[in-house]
Motif scaffolding. Structure first.
Motif, PDB file in Angstrom:
ATOM      1  N   ALA A 108       3.195  -5.322  10.605  1.00  0.00           N
ATOM      2  CA  ALA A 108       3.503  -4.633   9.353  1.00  0.00           C
ATOM      3  C   ALA A 108       2.627  -5.136   8.213  1.00  0.00           C
ATOM      4  O   ALA A 108       2.213  -4.367   7.337  1.00  0.00           O
ATOM      5  N   TRP A 115       6.380   4.597  12.805  1.00  0.00           N
ATOM      6  CA  TRP A 115       5.218   4.569  11.908  1.00  0.00           C
ATOM      7  C   TRP A 115       4.191   5.534  12.458  1.00  0.00           C
ATOM      8  O   TRP A 115       3.751   5.438  13.610  1.00  0.00           O
ATOM      9  N   ALA A 137       6.405   1.456   7.785  1.00  0.00           N
ATOM     10  CA  ALA A 137       5.876   0.309   8.526  1.00  0.00           C
ATOM     11  C   ALA A 137       6.539  -0.978   8.068  1.00  0.00           C
ATOM     12  O   ALA A 137       6.872  -1.852   8.884  1.00  0.00           O
ATOM     13  N   ARG A 196       0.852  -1.189   0.000  1.00  0.00           N
ATOM     14  CA  ARG A 196       0.000   0.000   0.000  1.00  0.00           C
ATOM     15  C   ARG A 196       0.888   1.240   0.000  1.00  0.00           C
ATOM     16  O   ARG A 196       1.870   1.315   0.746  1.00  0.00           O
ATOM     17  N   SER A 242       0.520  11.064  -0.664  1.00  0.00           N
ATOM     18  CA  SER A 242      -0.493  10.611   0.302  1.00  0.00           C
ATOM     19  C   SER A 242      -1.818  11.246  -0.094  1.00  0.00           C
ATOM     20  O   SER A 242      -2.219  12.281   0.438  1.00  0.00           O
ATOM     21  N   SER A 300       2.468   4.807   0.867  1.00  0.00           N
ATOM     22  CA  SER A 300       2.681   5.564   2.110  1.00  0.00           C
ATOM     23  C   SER A 300       2.857   4.671   3.345  1.00  0.00           C
ATOM     24  O   SER A 300       2.704   5.138   4.468  1.00  0.00           O
ATOM     25  N   THR A 301       3.192   3.383   3.134  1.00  0.00           N
ATOM     26  CA  THR A 301       3.406   2.487   4.279  1.00  0.00           C
ATOM     27  C   THR A 301       4.825   1.930   4.312  1.00  0.00           C
ATOM     28  O   THR A 301       5.098   0.953   5.011  1.00  0.00           O
ATOM     29  N   ASP A 302       5.750   2.544   3.600  1.00  0.00           N
ATOM     30  CA  ASP A 302       7.121   2.042   3.530  1.00  0.00           C
ATOM     31  C   ASP A 302       7.765   1.958   4.904  1.00  0.00           C
ATOM     32  O   ASP A 302       8.480   0.992   5.209  1.00  0.00           O
ATOM     33  N   GLU A 304       0.529   7.240  11.199  1.00  0.00           N
ATOM     34  CA  GLU A 304      -0.493   7.079  10.165  1.00  0.00           C
ATOM     35  C   GLU A 304      -0.578   8.313   9.279  1.00  0.00           C
ATOM     36  O   GLU A 304      -0.658   9.440   9.763  1.00  0.00           O
ATOM     37  N   ILE A 319      -0.700  -3.422   7.916  1.00  0.00           N
ATOM     38  CA  ILE A 319      -0.626  -2.046   7.436  1.00  0.00           C
ATOM     39  C   ILE A 319      -0.282  -2.000   5.952  1.00  0.00           C
ATOM     40  O   ILE A 319      -0.905  -1.274   5.170  1.00  0.00           O
ATOM     41  N   THR A 320       0.713  -2.802   5.544  1.00  0.00           N
ATOM     42  CA  THR A 320       1.259  -2.709   4.187  1.00  0.00           C
ATOM     43  C   THR A 320       0.530  -3.562   3.163  1.00  0.00           C
ATOM     44  O   THR A 320       0.664  -3.339   1.961  1.00  0.00           O
ATOM     45  N   TRP A 367      -4.579   7.405   3.206  1.00  0.00           N
ATOM     46  CA  TRP A 367      -3.999   6.149   2.721  1.00  0.00           C
ATOM     47  C   TRP A 367      -5.092   5.104   2.677  1.00  0.00           C
ATOM     48  O   TRP A 367      -6.209   5.325   3.176  1.00  0.00           O
TER      49      TRP A 367
END
Length: 767
Positions: A295, A610, A247, A241, A740, A243-245, A612, A298-299, A616
């Motif tokens: 993770a 991380w 995480a 996903r 984002s 903007s989750t790098d 939020e 989230i990802t 996203w």
């Protein structure tokens, strides 16, 4: 064009070309024979030079000319212009500068001028503008870039510097020989590597990737876009996903720590603060362990995949690459800090082929093994005005004179800007939430731009000063980022009454009584020789011999020999951290920064974390919204030559194309080639749909650079920055967060025509 015993040559940010000419007119460009992968963008310099969008005479917005400063306002972007003479426009500008300085002070002048106008060392629009304004009392300036503002601020806290590391990335040769696994967060997009600021000689990114692949390096592409890596190297694709790098990096770090795969000796000798970070990683400080399962949620990358990747990274020599784009997301400081920390845990920083790298193929010079030559630059002098803003906060500044902004441990006060001057860039390309910018843009009393074509910036100015293009003036491309030094020959005369930026400012300086101070009695040609002679002397001090200017002019180009050994980032620090400490407070890598922690920012703690993002795919209430990635274009540099045939050929019914996964298209009843409307609360844009499984579900991609053409709150041409949020990455860096961004997509209804290819109405006096 002066007589030459050779074919004319030129250099640009996207490459070097031999110039075909007939009767003193450039007719085409031939790629430089030493460039193995030439860019197709360059020929647009010839085809657009005399087209209908070329600005040929100084022009002033009619309401400003008739009513004076402060009368244009909301008419910017729609009202006709009136052509004037250079003498008249020089007087108008001189009088306006004197008025603003007298009534409001020099800090009421904002010289944004964020730009890539020319690869030439002398005809650098931004440098010419700043030198001139510094001579008349200065201006409010900006700091950092849209490219990687968050990294520019965070990395010096962690490694003591950032810019110097960009110029000393571990070379592709070192990677090809020593790297087992290359993990690319944001990929290695070769389309971006077409360019280098200050000029490009030979493109090396594709050859570097292929040589590493042939040498046995395995690649991992961590990106929502498969095209962020060359197909031929068969990179593993982790379509996380957006903007989750950060995480994902934390999940990898947790596996490495929990399985005892971290290099304790390296962490002890070369870093500070790991224990504080480890307490966060294990959940000791906040009750949340940053495990692979955490993770994964989230990802959207499976936990087993995360665990497997962490173990692979620990097994051999690993390079962790983070793209510039990672900084252009909410809390964009965190991926860079987390990547450095992850590399430190592996203990390979400063070793051949391993460690961490910033932006491979973001520009051509990244990983290019070359000598660093301190070439001279056109002197700008000292700005007497201390006020500045983070570059991406220009709309905030225009909206809130007297307001404040937190930035890197300081509280800055926004000036009351009355005059904006832009030379060599286009804020209606770079900036976010363009509808908001356009409203704020109506507030200054006067806007002046130096521009060569009727792009969106020129249409939103009050006074337009027509400047020359590189093919219409002599210059030299000599950049520390590239081993080639190249003449930039004047091939054709300026179109109409266009003047080079130095001559533009010389004329205004004469009207203000500072011509001698500005020129120092030198012509443009004499300045060029002065700069080159200083550069030869600087090179000689580093035992590098350069040809004389006459010799360079005779041959057209020169290549500085490569260094004898491969470049390895932070090699000297690793060899002896006591003798070669970093410029951090501790002299070591700061995994925990007491300085940042001391700022007390709620959106940037003292260690990688991380946090939020504003928008996203995991956001509560996001529903069926799509995450929009607005990355760099492949057919132009930013918005330059958007009206060229290469850019136009990539359009769908005259609009910028948008890429969508088949699942998302089917869910919305959309089909290939359809004109669609992308929209959210900030605005809308129209684009032509392309459907592909090369992008992960839930994500769309549309390149930046389409000239902004608003019809109400909608850009009919396909500029995605009508949709992107205009918020700082954090109080630390205040960088842009274009990546984002959540949007909706639907079939377009009535589709207005695209008219940005037609010049605005210009009144010719006496005509």
């Amino acid at each position: 064009m002066k007589d030459l015993d050779r074919k004319p040559i030129t250099n640009s940010h996207w490459g070097t070309y031999w110039v075909e000419a007939e009767n003193g007119e450039p007719t085409g460009l031939t790629p430089f024979e030493h460039d193995p992968d030439p860019s197709p963008i360059g020929p647009g310099m010839v085809e657009t030079r005399r087209d209908a969008l070329r600005i040929t005479r100084p022009a002033v917005r009619r309401s400003w000319l008739e009513g004076g400063p402060g009368t244009a306002g909301a008419r910017r972007g729609s009202e006709e212009f009136v052509e004037v003479t250079w003498d008249e426009v020089n007087r108008l500008i001189a009088d306006e500068l004197q008025r603003v300085r007298r009534d409001h002070g020099n800090k009421a002048i904002y010289a944004g001028s964020y730009g890539w106008a020319s690869a030439g060392r002398f005809h650098h629009a931004q440098g010419q503008l700043k030198r001139f304004l510094n001579l008349v009392g200065g201006f409010t300036s900006s700091v950092n870039t849209y490219s990687f503002a968050a990294a520019e601020v965070i990395v010096p806290h962690v490694l003591g510097d950032f810019r110097s590391f960009l110029d000393r990335m571990t070379s592709w040769e070192s990677i090809a020989e020593h790297c087992d696994l290359f993990v690319a967060f944001g990929g290695v997009p070769l389309k971006n590597g077409q360019i280098t600021q200050g000029g490009t000689g030979a493109h090396v990114q594709k050859a570097g990737v292929l040589a590493a692949h042939a040498g046995g390096t395995r690649f991992v592409n961590v990106s929502p876009l498969r095209a962020d890596f060359l197909d031929r190297v068969e990179a593993d694709w982790l379509a996380l996903r957006p903007s989750t790098d950060a995480a994902l990096m934390l999940g990898l770090a947790h596996v490495i720590l929990s399985e005892g795969l971290h290099d304790r000796a390296f962490l002890e000798r070369y870093t500070v603060g790991f224990e504080r970070f480890a307490a966060y990683l294990t959940g000791e400080t906040d009750g949340v362990a940053k495990t692979a399962d955490w993770a994964a949620a989230i990802t959207d990358i499976p936990a087993d995949t995360i665990r497997d990747l962490a173990r692979r990274m620990a097994r051999g020599r690993t390079m962790i690459s983070v793209a510039y784009a990672l900084t252009r997301q909410d809390h964009g400081e965190q991926p860079y800090w987390a990547a450095i920390t992850l590399a430190a845990m592996l203990g390979q920083i400063g070793l051949q082929g391993g460690g961490v790298g910033f932006g491979y193929s973001a520009m051509n010079h990244t990983g290019l093994n070359r000598r660093q030559v301190p070439y001279a630059a056109f002197p700008q002098g000292q700005n007497p005005v201390p006020d500045y803003i983070p570059v991406a906060r220009v709309t905030d500044m225009l909206e809130n004179p007297g307001g404040t902004v937190e930035y890197n441990g300081r509280t800055l006060t926004y000036p009351d800007v009355r005059l904006v001057w832009w030379a060599g860039g286009n804020p209606f390309h770079h900036h976010q939430d363009l509808n908001r910018l356009r409203r704020a843009w109506a507030k200054p009393e006067t806007i002046i731009v130096n521009e060569w074509c009727w792009n969106s910036l020129a249409r939103h100015a009050d006074i337009v000063l027509p400047c020359t293009t590189p093919l219409e003036r002599d210059d030299i491309a000599m950049s520390p980022k590239d081993p080639f030094i190249t003449m930039m020959d004047k091939v054709g005369e300026p179109v109409g009454e266009a003047r080079d930026d130095h001559e533009i400012f010389r004329g205004i300086a004469a009207a203000m009584g500072v011509e001698e101070a500005f020129t120092e009695g030198r012509s443009a040609g004499e300045w060029l020789r002065w700069l080159y002679d200083l550069s030869r002397q600087a090179a000689a001090r580093g035992r590098i011999e350069l040809p004389t200017l006459d010799e360079l002019r005779r041959e057209g180009w020169h290549r500085v020999p490569a260094p004898e050994k491969q470049t390895v980032m932070m090699e000297a620090f690793r060899a002896d951290p006591e003798a070669r400490p970093l410029k951090t407070p501790s002299g070591r890598i700061e995994i925990f920064s007491e300085t940042i922690a001391g700022f007390g920012y709620d959106d940037c703690p003292g260690h990688p974390a991380w946090i939020e993002p504003l928008e996203w795919l995991g956001k509560a209430g996001a529903g069926d919204a799509l995450h929009m990635i607005s990355n760099q274009p492949k057919t132009k540099l930013h918005s330059q030559i958007d009206h060229g045939s290469l850019s136009r050929a990539d359009r769908v019914a005259g609009r910028e194309p948008v890429l969508m996964n088949p699942e998302d298209a089917a869910k919305r009843g959309l089909s290939e080639g359809q004109i669609v409307r992308l929209f959210n609360a900030r605005g809308a844009t129209l684009a032509g749909l392309r459907i592909s499984d090369e992008i992960r579900p839930g994500v769309i991609q549309i390149a930046t650079g389409a000239w902004y053409e608003p019809a109400g709150e909608t850009c009919v041409h396909g500029n995605p920055n009508t949709l992107t949020p205009d918020k700082g990455t954090s109080k630390l860096a205040q960088g842009p967060i274009a990546h984002s961004c959540l949007v909706e997509v639907e079939a377009a209804g009535d589709v207005p025509p695209v008219t940005i290819g037609v010049a605005p109405p210009v009144i010719v006096r006496g005509g």
